[in-house]
Write a protein that holds these residues in place. Structure first.
Motif, PDB file in Angstrom:
ATOM      1  N   ASN A  35      12.661  -1.931  -6.445  1.00 49.88           N
ATOM      2  CA  ASN A  35      10.499  -2.374  -6.997  1.00 49.88           C
ATOM      3  C   ASN A  35      10.538  -1.689  -8.819  1.00 49.88           C
ATOM      4  N   LEU A  36      11.507  -1.187  -9.113  1.00 51.00           N
ATOM      5  CA  LEU A  36      11.124  -1.178 -10.870  1.00 51.00           C
ATOM      6  C   LEU A  36      11.389  -2.638 -11.081  1.00 51.00           C
ATOM      7  N   PHE A  37      12.774  -2.800 -11.071  1.00 51.41           N
ATOM      8  CA  PHE A  37      13.022  -4.138 -12.018  1.00 51.41           C
ATOM      9  C   PHE A  37      12.048  -5.274 -11.065  1.00 51.41           C
ATOM     10  N   LEU A  38      11.553  -5.801  -9.602  1.00 52.74           N
ATOM     11  CA  LEU A  38      10.686  -7.303  -9.528  1.00 52.74           C
ATOM     12  C   LEU A  38       9.019  -6.491 -10.215  1.00 52.74           C
ATOM     13  N   LEU A  61      16.372 -17.001 -10.322  1.00 56.84           N
ATOM     14  CA  LEU A  61      17.341 -14.947 -11.371  1.00 56.84           C
ATOM     15  C   LEU A  61      16.087 -13.758  -9.879  1.00 56.84           C
ATOM     16  N   ARG A  62      15.651 -13.462 -10.010  1.00 64.02           N
ATOM     17  CA  ARG A  62      15.187 -12.868  -8.735  1.00 64.02           C
ATOM     18  C   ARG A  62      16.015 -12.379  -7.667  1.00 64.02           C
ATOM     19  N   PHE A  65      19.575 -11.046  -8.728  1.00 67.70           N
ATOM     20  CA  PHE A  65      19.469  -9.777  -9.452  1.00 67.70           C
ATOM     21  C   PHE A  65      18.610  -8.794  -7.899  1.00 67.70           C
ATOM     22  N   LEU A  66      18.187  -9.168  -7.455  1.00 62.31           N
ATOM     23  CA  LEU A  66      18.043  -8.299  -6.016  1.00 62.31           C
ATOM     24  C   LEU A  66      19.420  -7.853  -5.091  1.00 62.31           C
ATOM     25  N   LYS A  67      20.063  -8.911  -5.302  1.00 60.40           N
ATOM     26  CA  LYS A  67      21.661  -8.559  -4.883  1.00 60.40           C
ATOM     27  C   LYS A  67      22.275  -7.115  -4.544  1.00 60.40           C
TER      28      LYS A  67
END
Length: 412
Positions: A35-38, A61-62, A65-67
């Motif tokens: 959630n911080l990354f998002l 890109l989203r 990185f979420l993987k």
């Protein structure tokens, strides 16, 4: 459209508090780190000035990185930093909690540190001194403009960001920090151990100059902090009461600060003119204008140099384009981008480039700078020599102000 209620930090940062919300599209529950990354991803997605994201597919890109396994906050910070790097924009960056706090403190009027204004030299990539704050530990140790800071407590400054370098030099009053400094004048390298102290960030120095039977009010502004407008206004009033009938505004070595402060200071000199245009990623233009409350119409010369940047360039460009002042010195730095400052939920923050600005005559100065009306080249001089007989740019400004008819014709 950019809203005028937003504050801007400088190097033109718009200070935006709170959280940007977006529809929840995840099919499964996300971790706090995801959630911080998002949150960081959304700030850029919704606000970044370049809709192509430097020719990158921001959604892909989203997903990429979420993987990743983002198990710690530090891993998430690293992922955000890596994501932002694809934009190739040094002004769009993650600010870890200490960096974010330091940035907010530096615009509030007081901090504890060694008293250096610093920047990254665009040609060499080295950490360079813009100017030491008068009376600070750095000033008293003899550090001067254009000196290079090679290391901080043994940490090579080539390996850290500008924000981290600033954070490392700040600290509690009485604690010490070791700076490895290369002199711009002699190239000598030495390590100085400085005791941190409370640095008063009064950004204004003013004096009355008697020159050629005239009284010239000299005002130097070192940073567009929250108290800058009030201090400039006070100096203008005090100098006027002492008989000043013309002014020099010195913006040399001023790296910027709060954009709103720059606009308010411009309104002290301008009556009914456009101060600056901002242009967002949709090409939508907004403007900030004078409000008819100028407190002086006396002749004005503005001093600029290669370290005059961002909000300083907005002010200088507004005064030049509107014929309110002549600029003397060297071509300015050329930073015509505005960053919004967003808070992240864990105390960190992000600076995101959200717009560019143009001068009243629609000059885009990013990477180009502003050319003064009278070019006077000068090697960097110590702070203590500014506005003295050893300061050629200052002397040129005094000469220009003494030629009242020439000045009136030039700015009419």
């Amino acid at each position: 459209m950019l809203r005028k209620r937003f504050w801007a930090i400088a190097c033109g940062l718009l200070l935006v508090l709170g959280t940007v919300f977006a529809p929840v599209d995840e099919a499964v529950a996300l971790t706090d780190e995801q959630n911080l990354f998002l949150q960081a991803w959304r700030y850029v997605s919704q606000s970044y000035v370049d809709e192509t994201f430097n020719d990158n597919n921001w959604w892909i890109l989203r997903q990429k990185f979420l993987k990743r396994h983002l198990d710690t906050t530090e891993q998430t910070y690293d992922a955000i930093t890596e994501m932002l790097a694809v934009l190739d924009d040094p002004y769009t960056r993650l600010l870890r909690p200490e960096q974010y706090r330091s940035l907010k403190v530096s615009t509030a009027g007081e901090l504890s540190g060694v008293g250096l204004q610093i920047n990254i030299n665009q040609d060499s990539g080295s950490l360079e001194v813009i100017v030491p704050i008068a009376g600070s530990p750095a000033d008293e140790a003899g550090i001067e403009a254009k000196d290079l800071i090679l290391a901080i407590d043994g940490v090579d400054t080539k390996n850290i960001s500008l924000d981290e370098a600033a954070a490392r030099m700040r600290g509690r009053k009485g604690t010490t920090v070791a700076l490895t400094v290369q002199s711009a004048a002699t190239q000598e390298v030495k390590t100085l151990k400085l005791a941190r102290d409370t640095i008063s960030l009064n950004p204004v120095y003013a004096k009355l100059e008697e020159y050629d039977h005239q009284k010239v009010g000299y005002i130097r502004l070192s940073q567009f902090s929250a108290n800058a407008k009030a201090e400039i206004e006070k100096s203008l009033t005090d100098l006027g009461e002492k008989g000043a009938d013309r002014f020099i505004l010195d913006l040399r070595n001023n790296p910027g600060g709060l954009l709103q402060a720059g606009i308010e200071i411009a309104r002290l000199w301008l009556d009914q003119d456009t101060i600056v245009y901002t242009v967002d990623r949709q090409g939508i233009s907004d403007s900030y204008n004078a409000t008819g409350n100028a407190i002086t119409d006396k002749p004005l010369v503005v001093l600029v140099n290669q370290a005059t940047a961002s909000a300083s360039e907005i002010l200088a460009g507004a005064l030049q384009d509107n014929g309110r002042a002549l600029l003397v010195g060297e071509k300015t730095f050329g930073k015509g981008l505005i960053q919004s400052l967003f808070e992240l939920p864990n105390g960190a923050g992000m600076a995101v480039t959200v717009a560019k600005y143009e001068t009243p005559l629609h000059h885009d100065i990013n990477k180009l700078g502003i050319m003064p009306d009278k070019v006077i080249e000068q090697n960097p001089i110590p702070y203590r020599m500014m506005a003295t007989s050893d300061d050629g740019q200052y002397q040129a400004a005094l000469d220009l102000l003494s030629q009242q008819s020439t000045l009136a014709n030039a700015v009419s």
